[in-house]
Enzyme design. Structure first.
Site, PDB file in Angstrom:
ATOM      1  N   GLY A  25     -31.378 -14.346  25.580  1.00 33.98           N
ATOM      2  CA  GLY A  25     -31.420 -12.912  25.834  1.00 33.98           C
ATOM      3  C   GLY A  25     -32.180 -12.195  24.735  1.00 33.98           C
ATOM      4  N   CYS A  26     -32.533 -10.946  24.996  1.00 34.67           N
ATOM      5  CA  CYS A  26     -33.335 -10.189  24.040  1.00 34.67           C
ATOM      6  C   CYS A  26     -32.543  -9.841  22.775  1.00 34.67           C
ATOM      7  CB  CYS A  26     -33.901  -8.937  24.694  1.00 34.67           C
ATOM      8  SG  CYS A  26     -32.679  -7.939  25.589  1.00 34.67           S
ATOM      9  N   TYR A  27     -31.352  -9.291  22.950  1.00 32.18           N
ATOM     10  CA  TYR A  27     -30.529  -8.984  21.772  1.00 32.18           C
ATOM     11  C   TYR A  27     -30.186 -10.241  20.966  1.00 32.18           C
ATOM     12  CZ  TYR A  27     -29.598  -4.074  23.088  1.00 32.18           C
ATOM     13  OH  TYR A  27     -29.702  -2.731  23.375  1.00 32.18           O
ATOM     14  N   THR A  42     -31.915 -12.938  20.631  1.00 31.55           N
ATOM     15  CA  THR A  42     -33.111 -13.393  19.919  1.00 31.55           C
ATOM     16  C   THR A  42     -33.277 -12.654  18.601  1.00 31.55           C
ATOM     17  OG1 THR A  42     -34.252 -14.040  21.954  1.00 31.55           O
ATOM     18  CG2 THR A  42     -35.624 -13.576  20.029  1.00 31.55           C
ATOM     19  N   ALA A  43     -33.232 -11.332  18.654  1.00 32.03           N
ATOM     20  CA  ALA A  43     -33.400 -10.540  17.433  1.00 32.03           C
ATOM     21  C   ALA A  43     -32.257 -10.784  16.452  1.00 32.03           C
ATOM     22  CB  ALA A  43     -33.470  -9.056  17.788  1.00 32.03           C
TER      23      ALA A  43
END
Length: 345
Positions: A148-150, A152-153
């Site tokens: 997911g995007c969150y 990953t960061a």
């Protein structure tokens, strides 16, 4: 290579089209949609006029399996879990951009996503596709669970610290913010112009579905990690995620040492950039790119560490990372199709 994209009309699917169109190892990409079959992709996305006027096709697993080596699932959660097993049985590799294969425990998926899980025997075949952590496993994978995007960061921002520094695990606080494209293209009151413009709000307080994914992955760095404090905010911008992470080390550490630790962790990872001392990244500095930029500091006055991690949620947080994983699976240059610099301003 011949690839197929299911869910090409979403933002993640459109970014896959843009990236794969200039990918030197892809001879053909075919677009599929369950809702807009026979409609040209350029009708949904006029910016693709004369670039790709390909018509979207209906999903037919047998036909797709004959004509595709790899399938990208750019679909909402719940769909890939139903379709992927058949593709795998037919010898087709799958890179899933939804959350359907990210969890080791199907009960966790069902609790947080409120959907039936994919079969356990298929889950066991999935490799979590955070390239910087699982590059060797990805090389031989047939099913990639794109992160997911969150997560990953957040994971890229925290992993080196938890792996190498004794941290008070109860002090970890993750304050994350995202642009509106993270909510997808489907019309929604909460993401309409009048609702989001000149506004800033928290959402899914203490219940975001990415929480267990972050916890599961960070436990690879420190198995003692318990529940994390993670909340998300919607920012009136199109793209970008910033995760600002706070925690307290159990012993004093210098900013220079922290930065050296991060540089060593990501020394061979071309898409993670550790910023110089005193410099902290902004979302605009990774806009339209596959980079994750990280800034880190230690506050001697309070004894707290602050980490700032930024990505483009549609690229490193979705389509770009999926193509990065494809490149690793193919055994080619990991940056193929992804070398373009960020768009600025």
């Amino acid at each position: 290579m011949r690839v197929a994209i299911i869910g090409a009309t979403g933002y993640g699917g459109a970014e896959l089209v843009r990236i794969l169109h200039q990918h030197t190892a892809i001879s053909e990409y075919t677009l599929y949609s369950s809702s807009q079959a026979e409609v040209a992709i350029s009708d949904s996305y006029p910016h693709l006029t004369t670039i790709s006027n390909q018509k979207l096709q209906s999903i037919n697993i047998e036909e797709m399996s004959k004509n595709s080596d790899v399938v990208f699932m750019a679909t909402p959660s719940g769909i890939s879990g139903e379709l992927t097993p058949s593709f795998l049985e037919n010898g087709v590799k799958v890179i899933d951009l939804s959350g359907d294969f990210r969890f080791n425990d199907p009960d966790v998926y069902e609790t947080w996503y409120k959907k039936a899980s994919a079969p356990r025997e298929v889950l066991e075949k999935a490799v979590y596709g955070l390239t910087e952590l699982n590059r060797e496993q990805i090389k031989n994978a047939r099913l990639i669970a794109n992160p997911g995007c969150y997560p990953t960061a957040t994971v890229l921002g925290l992993f080196p610290l938890l792996k190498n520094v004794a941290v008070d695990l109860d002090t970890i606080i993750i304050d994350a913010k995202s642009g509106v494209s993270g909510a997808g293209r489907k019309a929604n009151i909460g993401t309409s112009y009048c609702e989001i413009n000149e506004n800033f709000r928290i959402y899914k307080v203490n219940e975001h579905q990415h929480i267990p994914e972050i916890e599961q992955t960070l436990k690879l760095a420190n198995s003692n990690l318990g529940p994390i404090k993670f909340n998300t905010h919607l920012v009136p911008m199109t793209r970008g995620i910033m995760a600002t992470i706070y925690c307290k080390p159990l012993c004093k550490i210098s900013e220079k040492t922290l930065r050296e630790l991060y540089q060593h962790q990501y020394d061979n990872d071309r898409f993670v950039r550790v910023r110089k001392m005193g410099e902290y990244p902004a979302t605009k500095e990774v806009y339209g790119s596959n980079y994750c930029d990280i800034g880190i500091t230690f506050d001697e006055r309070t004894g707290w560490i602050t980490i700032v991690s930024v990505i483009d949620n549609l690229i490193k947080g979705a389509a770009g990372q999926a193509v990065q994983n494809l490149n690793v699976m193919l055994g080619i240059d990991e940056g193929t199709g992804l070398y373009g610099p960020p768009v600025f301003p």
